[in-house]
Design an enzyme around this catalytic site. Structure first.
Site, mmCIF file in Angstrom:
data_model
loop_
_atom_site.group_PDB
_atom_site.id
_atom_site.type_symbol
_atom_site.label_atom_id
_atom_site.label_comp_id
_atom_site.label_asym_id
_atom_site.label_seq_id
_atom_site.Cartn_x
_atom_site.Cartn_y
_atom_site.Cartn_z
ATOM 1 N N PHE A 11 0.836 -1.209 0.000
ATOM 2 C CA PHE A 11 0.000 0.000 0.000
ATOM 3 C C PHE A 11 0.874 1.264 0.000
ATOM 4 C CE2 PHE A 11 -2.016 2.830 3.371
ATOM 5 C CZ PHE A 11 -2.730 3.595 2.467
ATOM 6 N N ALA A 118 11.054 1.960 7.941
ATOM 7 C CA ALA A 118 9.661 2.222 8.313
ATOM 8 C C ALA A 118 9.370 1.600 9.665
ATOM 9 C CB ALA A 118 8.722 1.639 7.252
ATOM 10 N N TYR A 150 4.874 -7.116 17.883
ATOM 11 C CA TYR A 150 5.049 -6.228 16.724
ATOM 12 C C TYR A 150 5.718 -4.931 17.166
ATOM 13 C CZ TYR A 150 3.878 -3.217 12.779
ATOM 14 O OH TYR A 150 3.950 -2.348 11.732
#
Ligand code: UDP
Length: 326
Positions: A11, A118, A150
């Site tokens: 995306f 990122a 995460y």
């Protein structure tokens, strides 16, 4: 000059690719394992002579080394993302997010190739000290809650990037993405905006988790990728951790109402307990908002988080809407 984008058909990666293509003369090498990335996202770019798309799994160190060796700058966006995916497949998520980033940074360090890493606002965990500043303390739950794996994986990526900067002078920028939304994002991994828009257009109930008073700050992906590119072309950004987002929080209840308005839908809003959606061992941050002062100081601007523009763009790309307006 060659720009390597890992997660290039994802995306954010595909939007970044389009931005770099439009703004520069550089060649682009987009790599993706096509697990959550979709070839369709870059279908419009493959005719461009300057663009190459290859299948690559960032867990494969040798393949990463080869791709990075040809690059002059690396945007490392490949990751296992989305709360649902991270909760359902924790092992794969950890491997991709920890080993993958190690592989990219180690390879980049061989030639001193600049890397954008990122990261995520998840690293702030369930801190209640909004807005979140980059040097604020992080507040994380126990290791038995997969979501925090995460957050920790992304934090390890940051430590690794900063260590390469400190020890090897590697030019790195760590961008902590806040909720980035826009065309091409899919709801399959639980992301709220595409999920609500799909539900509204189908006339299904809008599933607001919890009491819906939790807040998020949404940023248009077009702004996110401009920020990322600006950071990597700003020498002063190197070695920094920077929030990438907009300071414009909205409650999830309000988001649901705005989605109903913009889609002109009669769907009802259904509040779903978190335990029903994710089981008992689930936690989530209540409020999430970036402090964007460092971003502004570094590149001179920050996204406005205009939710109407975001929702209009998301709805405009849906096939249902195309039929209506055709
Ligand atoms: N959310 C929701 N319904 C959904 C999906 C998400 O109410 O179908 C809520 C979720 O609990 C969170 C917010 O929307 O409070 C943003 O969720 P998302 O997964 O998009 O991003 P997060 O900020 O949790 O990483």
């Amino acid at each position: 000059m060659e720009v390597l984008v890992t997660g290039g058909s994802g995306f954010i990666g595909s939007h970044l690719a389009e931005h770099v293509l439009a703004e520069t003369e550089h060649d682009l090498h987009l790599v993706d394992d096509f697990s959550t990335g979709d070839r369709g996202n870059v279908a419009g770019l493959t005719d461009e002579a300057r663009v190459t798309v290859d299948e690559l799994d960032v867990r494969n160190a040798a393949a990463v080394r080869e791709a990075v060796a040809d690059a002059d700058v690396v945007y490392h966006l490949a990751a296992a993302v989305g709360v649902e995916l991270v909760v359902d497949e924790p092992l794969r998520s950890l491997r991709t997010n920890v080993q993958g980033t190690e592989n990219v940074l180690d390879a980049a360090a061989e030639d001193g190739t600049p890397v954008f890493v990122a990261s995520s606002s998840e690293v702030y965990g369930k801190s209640t000290a909004v807005p979140f500043g980059e040097d604020d303390d992080r507040v994380l739950g126990p290791t038995t809650v997969p979501r925090w794996g995460y957050a920790n994986a992304k934090a390890m990526d940051e430590f690794y990037a900063l260590a390469h900067h400190a020890e090897n002078d590697l030019p790195v920028v760590v961008g902590r993405f806040f909720n980035t939304v826009g065309p091409r994002q899919i709801g399959d991994y639980g992301m709220v905006v595409p999920t609500f828009v799909e539900q509204a257009l189908a006339g299904d109930p809008i599933t607001v988790y919890g009491d819906g008073t939790q807040t998020r700050s949404f940023t248009h992906v077009a702004d996110t990728v401009r920020v990322v590119h600006d950071l990597m072309t700003t020498p002063d950004a190197m070695g920094k951790v920077v929030n990438v987002g907009s300071a414009n929080p909205v409650s999830i209840n309000e988001l649901a109402e705005r989605v109903l308005d913009v889609t002109d839908s009669d769907s009802r809003i259904e509040h779903v307990p978190f335990e029903t959606a994710f089981g008992d061992d689930f936690e989530e941050p209540r409020d999430r908002e970036p402090d964007v002062s460092r971003l502004r100081e570094t590149i001179g601007w920050a996204p406005d988080g205009d939710l109407d523009r975001i929702l209009a763009d998301v709805v405009a790309e849906r096939p249902e809407e195309t039929e209506v307006s055709a």
